[in-house]
Design a protein around this motif. Sequence first.
Motif, PDB file in Angstrom:
ATOM      1  N   VAL A  83      41.089  48.344  31.795  1.00  0.00           N
ATOM      2  CA  VAL A  83      40.714  47.471  30.862  1.00  0.00           C
ATOM      3  C   VAL A  83      41.145  45.962  30.869  1.00  0.00           C
ATOM      4  O   VAL A  83      41.764  45.379  31.335  1.00  0.00           O
ATOM      5  N   PRO A  86      40.393  40.820  28.590  1.00  0.00           N
ATOM      6  CA  PRO A  86      39.977  40.665  27.329  1.00  0.00           C
ATOM      7  C   PRO A  86      40.720  39.363  26.882  1.00  0.00           C
ATOM      8  O   PRO A  86      41.400  38.482  27.359  1.00  0.00           O
ATOM      9  N   CYS A  96      40.245  46.195  18.667  1.00  0.00           N
ATOM     10  CA  CYS A  96      39.477  46.950  19.493  1.00  0.00           C
ATOM     11  C   CYS A  96      40.473  47.688  20.575  1.00  0.00           C
ATOM     12  O   CYS A  96      40.301  48.858  20.852  1.00  0.00           O
ATOM     13  N   LEU A  97      41.394  46.987  20.986  1.00  0.00           N
ATOM     14  CA  LEU A  97      42.478  47.651  21.975  1.00  0.00           C
ATOM     15  C   LEU A  97      43.074  48.960  21.355  1.00  0.00           C
ATOM     16  O   LEU A  97      43.156  49.841  22.153  1.00  0.00           O
ATOM     17  N   ILE A 107      46.204  52.976  30.079  1.00  0.00           N
ATOM     18  CA  ILE A 107      45.314  51.939  30.173  1.00  0.00           C
ATOM     19  C   ILE A 107      46.084  50.912  31.105  1.00  0.00           C
ATOM     20  O   ILE A 107      47.351  50.454  30.907  1.00  0.00           O
ATOM     21  N   LEU A 109      45.881  47.347  31.974  1.00  0.00           N
ATOM     22  CA  LEU A 109      45.328  46.165  31.197  1.00  0.00           C
ATOM     23  C   LEU A 109      45.462  44.965  31.969  1.00  0.00           C
ATOM     24  O   LEU A 109      46.697  44.649  32.452  1.00  0.00           O
ATOM     25  N   TYR A 165      50.138  43.279  23.216  1.00  0.00           N
ATOM     26  CA  TYR A 165      49.104  44.253  23.796  1.00  0.00           C
ATOM     27  C   TYR A 165      49.918  45.581  24.264  1.00  0.00           C
ATOM     28  O   TYR A 165      49.184  46.536  24.317  1.00  0.00           O
ATOM     29  N   VAL A 169      48.985  49.463  23.023  1.00  0.00           N
ATOM     30  CA  VAL A 169      48.757  50.581  23.716  1.00  0.00           C
ATOM     31  C   VAL A 169      49.706  51.892  23.521  1.00  0.00           C
ATOM     32  O   VAL A 169      49.376  52.991  23.411  1.00  0.00           O
ATOM     33  N   CYS A 197      35.935  43.378  29.537  1.00  0.00           N
ATOM     34  CA  CYS A 197      35.993  42.933  28.055  1.00  0.00           C
ATOM     35  C   CYS A 197      35.544  41.467  27.984  1.00  0.00           C
ATOM     36  O   CYS A 197      35.536  40.821  26.909  1.00  0.00           O
TER      37      CYS A 197
END
Length: 398
Positions: A83, A86, A96-97, A107, A109, A165, A169, A197
């Motif tokens: 991902v 963002p 959204c995450l 994930i 990130l 974040y 997750v 993103c």
Amino acid sequence: MSKTIGTISRGIKAPIIKQGDDLAAIIVNSVLAAADEGGFSLNDRDVIAATEAIAARAQGNYATIDDIAADIRAKFPCGKIGVIFPILSRNRFAICLKGIARGAQKITLMLNYPSDEVGNHLMDVDRLDASGVNPWTDTLTKEKYRELFGKNEHPFTGVDYVDYYTSIVEGEGAKAEIILANSPLAILEYAKNVLNCDIHTRKRTKRLLISNGAESVYSLDDILTAPVNGSGYNTEFGLLGTNKSTEEKVKLFPETSKCRELILKVQSDIKAKTGKDIEVMIYGDGAFKDPVGKIWELADPVISPAYTDGLNGTPNELKLKYLADNEFSSLRGDELSDAIRGKIKEKDADLKGTMATQGTTPRRYADLIGSLCDLTSGSGDKGTPIVLIQGYFDNFAD
């Protein structure tokens, strides 16, 4: 007598909008009530604008975190997702995450540095310069980032987004890995299935990933482009422009086709009630940058998803100070004013490239007016989701 009042932007109060409300009637009635209360009249080429938020609320364009998770599982059946890029936002992306992580097993990130796409910083740029890190080429692990830059709380919210974040997750039961890089290709060392993103650079990012060996690539505008379990959706922008509604629900950007129907209805109803030919638009974020926090406002995919045809185009303006300092430098007072008015009345239909236009703002009308509306309505408790702009298309010669 010379007209002395230029552009006026008025915030118009309205009821709290709920799903299924007749938004066109509410907009029209609110503007006409304000005109009656304020003792002013509508004119041809006035602009009535309404926030994307009330358009989406009236449309009922909502989705749950489970809806997002279901679409993620359908598009990434492998469960391991890179991902990337963002924005750092509790309201915009964190929710959204949560859905993305709920639909995944792991994930990775990848965050931009020193700041995200809209200017939220993960580190001090002077400290970055002193570190010897090259942001164009170097990928930082979370551990290396902490070693070099420590914890960095957002100046306005006090949130450390790397920790925040990560916790989102992991809170959804997925494994979290954090890296920092600015080349989209860096993610391919960690994951071959990627959700990019970024907002305004998304098409380039997607193209580069596809052409360099990614197995599957989706952008946020590919998620929830159709209903999932009866959810809201946006055929054009997917999850772009999403805002948090509750801890388990998001409000999507309003569907463009329905916005188009709304603005045309408002335009025709105002014409029927007042005889005036006005313009109408739906607006979201404006396009301007905060000089202190360095944050660029535009987190929506566009400023306006729908506007009437009279808002097409860009300004075609002469710079008054250029005329006063150059062509008419020997004139003063009424003689100078009359000369400039004459110049404006005689100007060509397309002034692009001429010296007398330098310093003017060659942005689209819809983007300029939408930015003015966003500043007028604010984002908190003003209660003015409708804006009336008058005199925007007037000039010194009128």
